[in-house]
Structures are given as C-alpha cells and as structure tokens.
Design a protein around this motif. Sequence first.
Motif, PDB file in Angstrom:
ATOM      1  N   MET A  92     -20.107  -7.647 -15.644  1.00  0.00           N
ATOM      2  CA  MET A  92     -19.094  -8.218 -14.761  1.00  0.00           C
ATOM      3  C   MET A  92     -18.448  -9.433 -15.412  1.00  0.00           C
ATOM      4  N   SER A  93     -19.266 -10.257 -16.062  1.00  0.00           N
ATOM      5  CA  SER A  93     -18.754 -11.432 -16.750  1.00  0.00           C
ATOM      6  C   SER A  93     -17.786 -11.058 -17.866  1.00  0.00           C
ATOM      7  N   ASP A  94     -18.126 -10.019 -18.614  1.00  0.00           N
ATOM      8  CA  ASP A  94     -17.238  -9.554 -19.689  1.00  0.00           C
ATOM      9  C   ASP A  94     -15.888  -9.096 -19.141  1.00  0.00           C
ATOM     10  N   ILE A  95     -15.933  -8.378 -18.023  1.00  0.00           N
ATOM     11  CA  ILE A  95     -14.690  -7.879 -17.420  1.00  0.00           C
ATOM     12  C   ILE A  95     -13.816  -9.045 -16.958  1.00  0.00           C
ATOM     13  N   VAL A  96     -14.426 -10.027 -16.306  1.00  0.00           N
ATOM     14  CA  VAL A  96     -13.666 -11.176 -15.814  1.00  0.00           C
ATOM     15  C   VAL A  96     -13.067 -11.957 -16.987  1.00  0.00           C
ATOM     16  N   LYS A  97     -13.841 -12.082 -18.055  1.00  0.00           N
ATOM     17  CA  LYS A  97     -13.331 -12.778 -19.238  1.00  0.00           C
ATOM     18  C   LYS A  97     -12.121 -12.039 -19.819  1.00  0.00           C
ATOM     19  N   GLU A  98     -12.188 -10.721 -19.869  1.00  0.00           N
ATOM     20  CA  GLU A  98     -11.055  -9.920 -20.347  1.00  0.00           C
ATOM     21  C   GLU A  98      -9.866 -10.051 -19.394  1.00  0.00           C
ATOM     22  N   GLN A  99     -10.158 -10.033 -18.097  1.00  0.00           N
ATOM     23  CA  GLN A  99      -9.094 -10.213 -17.099  1.00  0.00           C
ATOM     24  C   GLN A  99      -8.356 -11.527 -17.313  1.00  0.00           C
ATOM     25  N   VAL A 139      -4.149  -6.008 -14.861  1.00  0.00           N
ATOM     26  CA  VAL A 139      -5.088  -7.039 -14.401  1.00  0.00           C
ATOM     27  C   VAL A 139      -5.294  -6.923 -12.892  1.00  0.00           C
ATOM     28  N   ILE A 140      -4.205  -6.764 -12.161  1.00  0.00           N
ATOM     29  CA  ILE A 140      -4.281  -6.652 -10.701  1.00  0.00           C
ATOM     30  C   ILE A 140      -5.116  -5.439 -10.296  1.00  0.00           C
ATOM     31  N   GLU A 141      -4.865  -4.324 -10.957  1.00  0.00           N
ATOM     32  CA  GLU A 141      -5.594  -3.100 -10.630  1.00  0.00           C
ATOM     33  C   GLU A 141      -7.069  -3.223 -10.966  1.00  0.00           C
ATOM     34  N   ARG A 142      -7.394  -3.921 -12.045  1.00  0.00           N
ATOM     35  CA  ARG A 142      -8.787  -4.004 -12.482  1.00  0.00           C
ATOM     36  C   ARG A 142      -9.637  -4.870 -11.559  1.00  0.00           C
ATOM     37  N   ASP A 143      -8.995  -5.639 -10.687  1.00  0.00           N
ATOM     38  CA  ASP A 143      -9.762  -6.471  -9.755  1.00  0.00           C
ATOM     39  C   ASP A 143     -10.666  -5.619  -8.871  1.00  0.00           C
ATOM     40  N   ASN A 144     -10.259  -4.373  -8.618  1.00  0.00           N
ATOM     41  CA  ASN A 144     -11.107  -3.471  -7.826  1.00  0.00           C
ATOM     42  C   ASN A 144     -12.441  -3.209  -8.525  1.00  0.00           C
ATOM     43  N   GLU A 145     -12.407  -3.145  -9.849  1.00  0.00           N
ATOM     44  CA  GLU A 145     -13.634  -2.923 -10.615  1.00  0.00           C
ATOM     45  C   GLU A 145     -14.590  -4.105 -10.456  1.00  0.00           C
ATOM     46  N   THR A 204     -20.949 -14.402  -7.017  1.00  0.00           N
ATOM     47  CA  THR A 204     -19.868 -14.905  -6.165  1.00  0.00           C
ATOM     48  C   THR A 204     -18.817 -15.640  -6.990  1.00  0.00           C
ATOM     49  N   ASP A 205     -19.262 -16.468  -7.929  1.00  0.00           N
ATOM     50  CA  ASP A 205     -18.324 -17.196  -8.783  1.00  0.00           C
ATOM     51  C   ASP A 205     -17.464 -16.234  -9.590  1.00  0.00           C
ATOM     52  N   LEU A 206     -18.078 -15.199 -10.150  1.00  0.00           N
ATOM     53  CA  LEU A 206     -17.331 -14.244 -10.965  1.00  0.00           C
ATOM     54  C   LEU A 206     -16.305 -13.482 -10.126  1.00  0.00           C
ATOM     55  N   GLU A 207     -16.694 -13.101  -8.913  1.00  0.00           N
ATOM     56  CA  GLU A 207     -15.759 -12.375  -8.056  1.00  0.00           C
ATOM     57  C   GLU A 207     -14.558 -13.245  -7.718  1.00  0.00           C
ATOM     58  N   CYS A 227      -7.710 -14.507 -11.362  1.00  0.00           N
ATOM     59  CA  CYS A 227      -7.031 -13.777 -12.436  1.00  0.00           C
ATOM     60  C   CYS A 227      -5.969 -12.850 -11.857  1.00  0.00           C
ATOM     61  N   ARG A 228      -6.319 -12.176 -10.768  1.00  0.00           N
ATOM     62  CA  ARG A 228      -5.352 -11.307 -10.088  1.00  0.00           C
ATOM     63  C   ARG A 228      -4.151 -12.122  -9.609  1.00  0.00           C
TER      64      ARG A 228
END
Length: 230
Positions: free
Chosen positions: A20-27, A46-52, A89-92, A98-99
């Motif tokens: 999850m951290s990797d995804i947020v960093k990429e976002q 980026v907006i679409e990936r927020d669902n992931e 929670t912080d990552l979400e 990012c979105r």
Amino acid sequence: MSRRNLTRELAELRQLLLSMSDIVKEQFGDAVEALLTGNMELAEAVIERDNEVDRLELDIDEQCERILALYQPVAVDLRFLIVVVKINTDLERMGDHCRNLARNVKHVRDAPLVMEHTTLPELAKACGNILSEAQRSFLERDHTLAQEVPTFDDRVNELHRQNFNRLVAFCKEHPEHAEPAAHLITASKAIERIGDHAKSIAKCVVFLIEGEDLRHASMQEQDASGDGAS
C-alpha cells in the motif's frame, strides 16, 4: 493457534502495508508530475488508482481484526497491530490527497504563468523525501531515521507558506487568474498534508520500536511538568 501461524500472518500483514505504501508513493509522484506538466491522462490514472488504495485499506483492517480475534496478541505483537492500523489510516488519507492533487490538474494546466509564481516543485521534492524516509524507517525498523523524519517537515511547512503568500499576492495583482491560483493553493495544502501524514508514520515507527508515543509529545511534557508541580 500456533506462534508460527501468528508470525506468518503478521509478516503477510506487513507486506500488505508495504504494498500500500508503494502504491501511495507512486500516486504521489504521478500526481505531482501531472500537476507540473498538465498531463490529464496521468491525472485520471491517479484518480482511478485511489480505489486500489481504498481496497487495500479495507483488506488490512480486516486482517488486523482477524488476527486480534484468533490470536489475542499481546506485548510487541499487539503494538505492531496498533501501528499497522494507524499507518493504514495515514496511507489512505495520503491517497485521498494524491487524488485531490490530480483533480486540480484540469484547472491549472492552462495557467503556466501562475505556476511560475509558486515553489511547488521544491515543495513536492521535500515532501517526497519525507515520504521515502518514513517508508524506509518502517521497512528497516530504523529508530534513528524515524526520529529524524519529523524534523524534515519544517521545510515542507515553510515552502507551503511561501506558496500561499506568493499566490495571494499574485491574485491581488492579477485577479483574472484567481481561479487557477486558488486551485494551486489547494494543491500546495494537499502536498503539505501528505507531509504531515508521512511524519505521523515516522512517529508510529518510533512507537513500534520504543513504545514511545511522539504524536503529542509537547502535551505530554506539559502534563508531566504539571504533575511535578502539584
């Protein structure tokens, strides 16, 4: 339930959180690039990936609840679960910011003059550094690094203040560009908030390793001082 099973499930939970951290960093990197270059295709991704990110948040919460119910962990294992819930929670929330960054792209991509009056590239770089170091402190369980990360946030806060002041001044001189300037203020604040959440993650790492909660250290010091005086 055996200790071996608990160890395995905690390791799987840790890996989920790192993913999850990797995804947020990429976002974050993609959202910043989209904002600075006006790339709408990247912004939409980026907006679409927020669902992931949202799905991973639910998966991690469910895994934590399952481990608590099955194993009733104590001591270090319980502390790890508490930290995972907080970091999750912080990552979400970072994913949400990012979105929001990406949503501002369409409002500012045709206003390069306004962008030139900001410190957004420097702000994004400083924030990205905090995010990377916070992630590394968790991955390597690096207590020293985790304690240093919150000090990096001062630079992020200062750059955000500069953005705000510059854009307000720009709006006064060029009211016709007030709308994109307002969106850039919003974008700057989103980056600043991502830095705050990265700082919170680093403080969680300190709690994980030392059992010391740094989130409201100044309040704790005041309480201790008050207790001593009474």
